[in-house]
Design an enzyme around this catalytic site. Structure first.
Site, PDB file in Angstrom:
ATOM      1  N   LYS A  84       0.921  -1.175   0.128  1.00  0.00           N
ATOM      2  CA  LYS A  84       0.116  -0.132  -0.154  1.00  0.00           C
ATOM      3  C   LYS A  84       0.932   1.414  -0.046  1.00  0.00           C
ATOM      4  O   LYS A  84       2.195   1.353   0.225  1.00  0.00           O
ATOM      5  CB  LYS A  84      -0.826   0.199   1.194  1.00  0.00           C
ATOM      6  CG  LYS A  84      -1.929  -1.117   1.183  1.00  0.00           C
ATOM      7  CD  LYS A  84      -3.093  -0.955   2.320  1.00  0.00           C
ATOM      8  CE  LYS A  84      -4.170  -2.291   2.230  1.00  0.00           C
ATOM      9  NZ  LYS A  84      -4.952  -1.960   3.355  1.00  0.00           N
ATOM     10  N   TYR A  92     -12.450  -1.986  -3.675  1.00  0.00           N
ATOM     11  CA  TYR A  92     -13.019  -1.891  -2.202  1.00  0.00           C
ATOM     12  C   TYR A  92     -14.474  -1.816  -2.250  1.00  0.00           C
ATOM     13  O   TYR A  92     -14.934  -1.284  -1.148  1.00  0.00           O
ATOM     14  CB  TYR A  92     -12.113  -0.848  -1.279  1.00  0.00           C
ATOM     15  CG  TYR A  92     -10.724  -1.291  -0.832  1.00  0.00           C
ATOM     16  CD1 TYR A  92     -10.762  -2.359  -0.094  1.00  0.00           C
ATOM     17  CD2 TYR A  92      -9.880  -0.413  -1.113  1.00  0.00           C
ATOM     18  CE1 TYR A  92      -9.261  -2.791   0.487  1.00  0.00           C
ATOM     19  CE2 TYR A  92      -8.347  -0.656  -0.867  1.00  0.00           C
ATOM     20  CZ  TYR A  92      -8.081  -2.047  -0.118  1.00  0.00           C
ATOM     21  OH  TYR A  92      -7.073  -2.307   0.415  1.00  0.00           O
ATOM     22  N   ARG A 114      -2.500 -14.478   4.304  1.00  0.00           N
ATOM     23  CA  ARG A 114      -3.262 -13.611   5.142  1.00  0.00           C
ATOM     24  C   ARG A 114      -2.496 -13.646   6.681  1.00  0.00           C
ATOM     25  O   ARG A 114      -2.534 -12.745   7.279  1.00  0.00           O
ATOM     26  CB  ARG A 114      -4.690 -14.342   5.521  1.00  0.00           C
ATOM     27  CG  ARG A 114      -5.470 -13.849   4.479  1.00  0.00           C
ATOM     28  CD  ARG A 114      -5.959 -12.393   4.131  1.00  0.00           C
ATOM     29  NE  ARG A 114      -6.855 -11.849   5.137  1.00  0.00           N
ATOM     30  CZ  ARG A 114      -7.447 -10.797   5.252  1.00  0.00           C
ATOM     31  NH1 ARG A 114      -7.335 -10.001   4.182  1.00  0.00           N
ATOM     32  NH2 ARG A 114      -8.455 -10.402   6.233  1.00  0.00           N
ATOM     33  N   THR A 133      -5.752  -6.912  10.506  1.00  0.00           N
ATOM     34  CA  THR A 133      -6.081  -5.754   9.904  1.00  0.00           C
ATOM     35  C   THR A 133      -5.501  -4.545  10.451  1.00  0.00           C
ATOM     36  O   THR A 133      -4.718  -3.430   9.939  1.00  0.00           O
ATOM     37  CB  THR A 133      -7.586  -5.306   9.797  1.00  0.00           C
ATOM     38  OG1 THR A 133      -8.179  -6.562   9.087  1.00  0.00           O
ATOM     39  CG2 THR A 133      -7.851  -4.115   9.262  1.00  0.00           C
ATOM     40  N   ARG A 170       2.119  -7.045   9.080  1.00  0.00           N
ATOM     41  CA  ARG A 170       1.374  -5.425   9.571  1.00  0.00           C
ATOM     42  C   ARG A 170       2.065  -5.057  10.902  1.00  0.00           C
ATOM     43  O   ARG A 170       2.011  -3.845  11.162  1.00  0.00           O
ATOM     44  CB  ARG A 170      -0.194  -5.464   9.491  1.00  0.00           C
ATOM     45  CG  ARG A 170      -0.747  -5.613   8.098  1.00  0.00           C
ATOM     46  CD  ARG A 170      -2.100  -6.413   7.872  1.00  0.00           C
ATOM     47  NE  ARG A 170      -2.746  -5.746   7.023  1.00  0.00           N
ATOM     48  CZ  ARG A 170      -4.030  -6.296   6.343  1.00  0.00           C
ATOM     49  NH1 ARG A 170      -4.623  -6.977   7.376  1.00  0.00           N
ATOM     50  NH2 ARG A 170      -4.695  -5.847   5.376  1.00  0.00           N
ATOM     51  N   ASN A 203      -1.961   0.231   6.792  1.00  0.00           N
ATOM     52  CA  ASN A 203      -1.449  -1.012   7.488  1.00  0.00           C
ATOM     53  C   ASN A 203      -0.639  -2.045   6.260  1.00  0.00           C
ATOM     54  O   ASN A 203      -0.540  -2.990   6.412  1.00  0.00           O
ATOM     55  CB  ASN A 203      -2.603  -2.019   8.092  1.00  0.00           C
ATOM     56  CG  ASN A 203      -3.827  -2.189   6.903  1.00  0.00           C
ATOM     57  OD1 ASN A 203      -3.555  -1.840   5.555  1.00  0.00           O
ATOM     58  ND2 ASN A 203      -4.887  -2.922   7.250  1.00  0.00           N
ATOM     59  N   HIS A 230      -2.240  -5.360   1.581  1.00  0.00           N
ATOM     60  CA  HIS A 230      -3.426  -6.251   1.446  1.00  0.00           C
ATOM     61  C   HIS A 230      -3.331  -7.625   0.768  1.00  0.00           C
ATOM     62  O   HIS A 230      -2.156  -7.774   0.072  1.00  0.00           O
ATOM     63  CB  HIS A 230      -4.195  -5.324   0.099  1.00  0.00           C
ATOM     64  CG  HIS A 230      -5.556  -6.229  -0.310  1.00  0.00           C
ATOM     65  ND1 HIS A 230      -6.654  -6.127   0.399  1.00  0.00           N
ATOM     66  CD2 HIS A 230      -5.668  -7.075  -1.249  1.00  0.00           C
ATOM     67  CE1 HIS A 230      -7.380  -6.720  -0.434  1.00  0.00           C
ATOM     68  NE2 HIS A 230      -6.901  -7.339  -1.231  1.00  0.00           N
ATOM     69  N   GLU A 235      -9.723 -10.340  -7.586  1.00  0.00           N
ATOM     70  CA  GLU A 235      -8.905  -9.472  -7.603  1.00  0.00           C
ATOM     71  C   GLU A 235      -7.388  -9.433  -8.469  1.00  0.00           C
ATOM     72  O   GLU A 235      -7.014  -8.453  -8.868  1.00  0.00           O
ATOM     73  CB  GLU A 235      -8.442  -9.254  -5.837  1.00  0.00           C
ATOM     74  CG  GLU A 235      -9.325  -8.804  -4.985  1.00  0.00           C
ATOM     75  CD  GLU A 235      -8.938  -8.782  -3.602  1.00  0.00           C
ATOM     76  OE1 GLU A 235      -9.824  -8.399  -2.729  1.00  0.00           O
ATOM     77  OE2 GLU A 235      -7.872  -9.273  -3.313  1.00  0.00           O
TER      78      GLU A 235
END
Ligand code: IDP
Ligand code: MG
Length: 148
Positions: free
Chosen positions: A12, A52, A88, A94, A105, A115, A118, A129
């Site tokens: 990000k 999103y 993940r 998150t 993160r 954070n 993604h 995605e």
């Protein structure tokens, strides 16, 4: 036996602005993921809103779209057994303050919005995605088993 899967990840704008691209990719590669697609993108507001769209009604939606369009992101496709869940797990929760120590993160995120990374949250969303960012021809083919 578990399934070889693909998942979509983003670095990000907060992490990009801090020069963390190399460090984050290093952790991903070190964790055994194969990178099968990679590109640098500056999202338009329309693209960020579409990506999103499930969060359209959330109070943080406008701020999230502003953040995600504030600078370039790096998009990538990862391949591994159980890639969706495994990536993940590598990212952590998150909210970086709640993410397990050593996760991306926890290491690199600033707050629940900024954070750092993604990752797709299900195989179906991963397919959606991946197609959002990549044409099939921009992805490496699955490794072919060696014929002897
Ligand atoms: P995820 O990225 O862990 O899947 P989601 O709930 O899908 O988390 O939220 C998408 C993104 O929206 C988060 O990664 C974060 O950047 C932002 N976000 C989530 N919850 C909040 C919040 O409570 N405040 C501000 N931003 C948030
Ligand atoms: Mg999500």
């Amino acid at each position: 036996m578990s399934q070889i899967e693909r998942t979509l990840g983003l670095i990000k704008p907060d992490a990009m602005a801090q020069g963390l691209l190399g460090k984050i990719l290093d952790q991903i590669i070190g964790a055994g993921f194969r990178i099968v697609g990679l590109k640098l993108v500056k999202l338009t507001p329309e693209q960020a809103e579409a990506f999103y769209s499930v969060h359209r009604e959330k109070p943080f939606f406008r701020s999230l779209v502003e953040f995600m369009t504030s600078g370039p992101v790096v998009a990538f496709v990862l391949e591994k057994e159980n890639a969706v869940a495994e990536y993940r797990a590598l990212m952590g929760a998150t909210d970086p303050a709640k993410a397990a120590p050593g996760t991306l993160r926890a290491l690199f995120g600033q707050n629940v919005e900024r954070n750092a990374v993604h990752g797709s949250d299900s195989p179906d969303n991963a397919r959606r995605e991946i197609a959002f960012f990549f044409a099939e021809a921009e992805l490496l083919p699955a490794p072919t088993p060696m014929v002897v």
